[in-house]
Design an enzyme around this catalytic site. Structure first.
Site, PDB file in Angstrom:
ATOM      1  N   LYS A  32     -13.619  -4.107  -1.685  1.00 26.02           N
ATOM      2  CA  LYS A  32     -14.279  -2.838  -1.789  1.00 26.02           C
ATOM      3  C   LYS A  32     -13.456  -2.000  -2.592  1.00 26.02           C
ATOM      4  O   LYS A  32     -14.081  -0.788  -2.834  1.00 26.02           O
ATOM      5  CB  LYS A  32     -14.080  -2.506  -0.063  1.00 26.02           C
ATOM      6  CG  LYS A  32     -15.106  -3.022   0.600  1.00 26.02           C
ATOM      7  CD  LYS A  32     -14.443  -2.794   2.134  1.00 26.02           C
ATOM      8  CE  LYS A  32     -15.566  -3.724   3.218  1.00 26.02           C
ATOM      9  NZ  LYS A  32     -14.394  -3.976   4.197  1.00 26.02           N
ATOM     10  N   LYS A  60     -10.086 -11.062  -6.351  1.00 25.51           N
ATOM     11  CA  LYS A  60     -11.259 -11.207  -5.283  1.00 25.51           C
ATOM     12  C   LYS A  60     -11.962  -9.936  -5.383  1.00 25.51           C
ATOM     13  O   LYS A  60     -11.477  -8.971  -5.668  1.00 25.51           O
ATOM     14  CB  LYS A  60     -10.798 -11.620  -3.986  1.00 25.51           C
ATOM     15  CG  LYS A  60     -10.008 -10.391  -3.278  1.00 25.51           C
ATOM     16  CD  LYS A  60      -9.813 -10.670  -1.657  1.00 25.51           C
ATOM     17  CE  LYS A  60      -9.609  -9.488  -0.954  1.00 25.51           C
ATOM     18  NZ  LYS A  60      -9.809  -9.804   0.485  1.00 25.51           N
ATOM     19  N   LYS A  62       0.707  -1.130  -0.051  1.00 28.86           N
ATOM     20  CA  LYS A  62       0.137   0.112  -0.059  1.00 28.86           C
ATOM     21  C   LYS A  62       0.880   1.320  -0.023  1.00 28.86           C
ATOM     22  O   LYS A  62       0.318   2.373  -0.275  1.00 28.86           O
ATOM     23  CB  LYS A  62      -0.974  -0.030   1.123  1.00 28.86           C
ATOM     24  CG  LYS A  62      -2.006  -0.997   1.087  1.00 28.86           C
ATOM     25  CD  LYS A  62      -3.162  -0.867   2.058  1.00 28.86           C
ATOM     26  CE  LYS A  62      -4.179  -1.787   1.686  1.00 28.86           C
ATOM     27  NZ  LYS A  62      -5.280  -1.895   2.911  1.00 28.86           N
TER      28      LYS A  62
END
Ligand code: AMP
Ligand code: TRP
Length: 321
Positions: free
Chosen positions: A192, A189, A108
């Protein structure tokens, strides 16, 4: 034997959250278990305060509507002082090397000019979430197992250096097939953070929207309904979803379905039937501020009572009292 898990309100709850986590928490929870909305984890990257407030309510409502008992639920920030106090003790137990080795941090923060310190220390806050409540088992996805491993390390180190106070937790990983994939890109997958909204089915989507998303789901050119996750990942994903909704195996779910059109129709209907009652209860709760506030307050009180002694003891053992 407390089990604890959290869900971060960084977006609206989707079918993957529901089938992979929330519905299981509802079905298998025991009186000692705790589930919480980890809203303090939703601000390690850019966030909008108003939206975070709404998403926190939304997640809580979905958890209650899914059948997670209210007495096993809380919102993390309702115990912000407790979680932060322990997070500090654990930050002083954790090394910089350990925190910076976390895969999620590396992923990230990569390529980002400005990385918030919270992104680095968030696994330590997660360790505090886990250890504060005397957690023995942590049901999480594979991507979180390194963080649970860190919580184990910190629990052991604190216990050894200052005195036995923490239960050493272990991760409980979901069985194979528990991953719901993105409908528009079955190699990823459902998440969100996906950019393609039509690949994600949200728990609060209207039935017609759900039907449309399944009708558009990416499959392949064969029109052959059989379970082959490698050759036909899109079809396998639809069969997995159908199977979980029906409580059967994917092979059983495939039986009697002629082509992709029928398959999409069947899985759309199964998901609408599964999510429908959850959606209705969640929407009703979101209208009922009084009830939602009551659930939050009671949950916070219980969670605080249960964690108080452990936190007081850890503070004393560290020499702060
Ligand atoms: P997240 O949305 O990443 O905060 O995850 C919250 C919970 O939902 C975790 O327990 C995840 O393992 C689970 N989860 C998230 N996405 C999926 C998915 N696509 N399939 C199955 N479970 C999921
Ligand atoms: N970090 C977890 C996630 O992104 C959510 C979470 C926060 C959590 N604290 C936790 C999960 C404690 C288990 C235990 O999915």
């Amino acid at each position: 034997m407390t089990r604890l898990s959290g869900i971060t309100p960084s977006g609206e709850a989707h079918l993957g959250n529901y089938l992979g986590a929330v519905s299981r928490w509802a079905a298998h929870s025991r009186p000692d278990d705790l589930y919480f909305v980890s809203n303090m984890h939703a601000m390690t990257i850019d966030h909008d305060p108003e939206r975070l407030r709404d998403l926190t309510d939304h997640q809580l409502a979905v958890l209650v509507a899914a059948g997670v008992p209210g007495d096993r639920l809380f919102v993390q920030s309702d115990l912000i002082r407790e979680h932060m106090a322990l997070a500090w003790l654990l930050e002083c137990t954790c090394t910089f090397g350990e925190a910076s080795r976390m895969i999620q941090f590396k992923e990230k923060s990569r390529g980002s000019a400005s990385v918030r310190l919270g992104l680095l220390t968030y696994p330590v806050l997660m360790a505090a979430d886990i250890l504060l409540h005397g957690t023995a088992q942590v049901p999480v996805g594979e991507d979180q197992s390194q963080h649970v491993e860190l919580a184990r390390t910190l629990a052991r180190r604190f216990n050894t250096d200052y005195g036995e106070v923490f239960v050493v937790p272990e991760a409980v990983l979901p069985e194979a097939g528990a991953r719901v994939r993105d409908l528009s890109d079955p190699s990823r997958k459902m998440s969100k953070s996906s950019s393609e909204a039509h690949g994600i089915v949200f728990v609060l989507d209207e039935p017609e929207v759900i039907r449309r998303k399944f009708a558009r789901a990416v499959t392949d050119g064969r029109d052959e309904v059989r379970y082959d996750a490698v050759e036909q990942p899109g079809v396998a994903n639809l069969l997995d979803i159908l199977a979980v909704c029906r409580g059967t195996t994917a092979e059983e779910a495939a039986r009697g379905i002629g082509g992709y059109r029928d398959l999409k129709e069947a899985v759309g209907t199964a998901v609408i039937d599964t999510l429908g009652p959850v959606r209705e209860r969640a929407l009703a709760l979101l209208e009922d501020r009084f009830e939602l506030t009551r659930i939050r307050q009671e949950g916070a009180e219980r969670a605080r009572e249960r964690s108080e002694r452990r936190l007081t003891e850890a503070i004393a053992l560290a020499g702060l009292a």
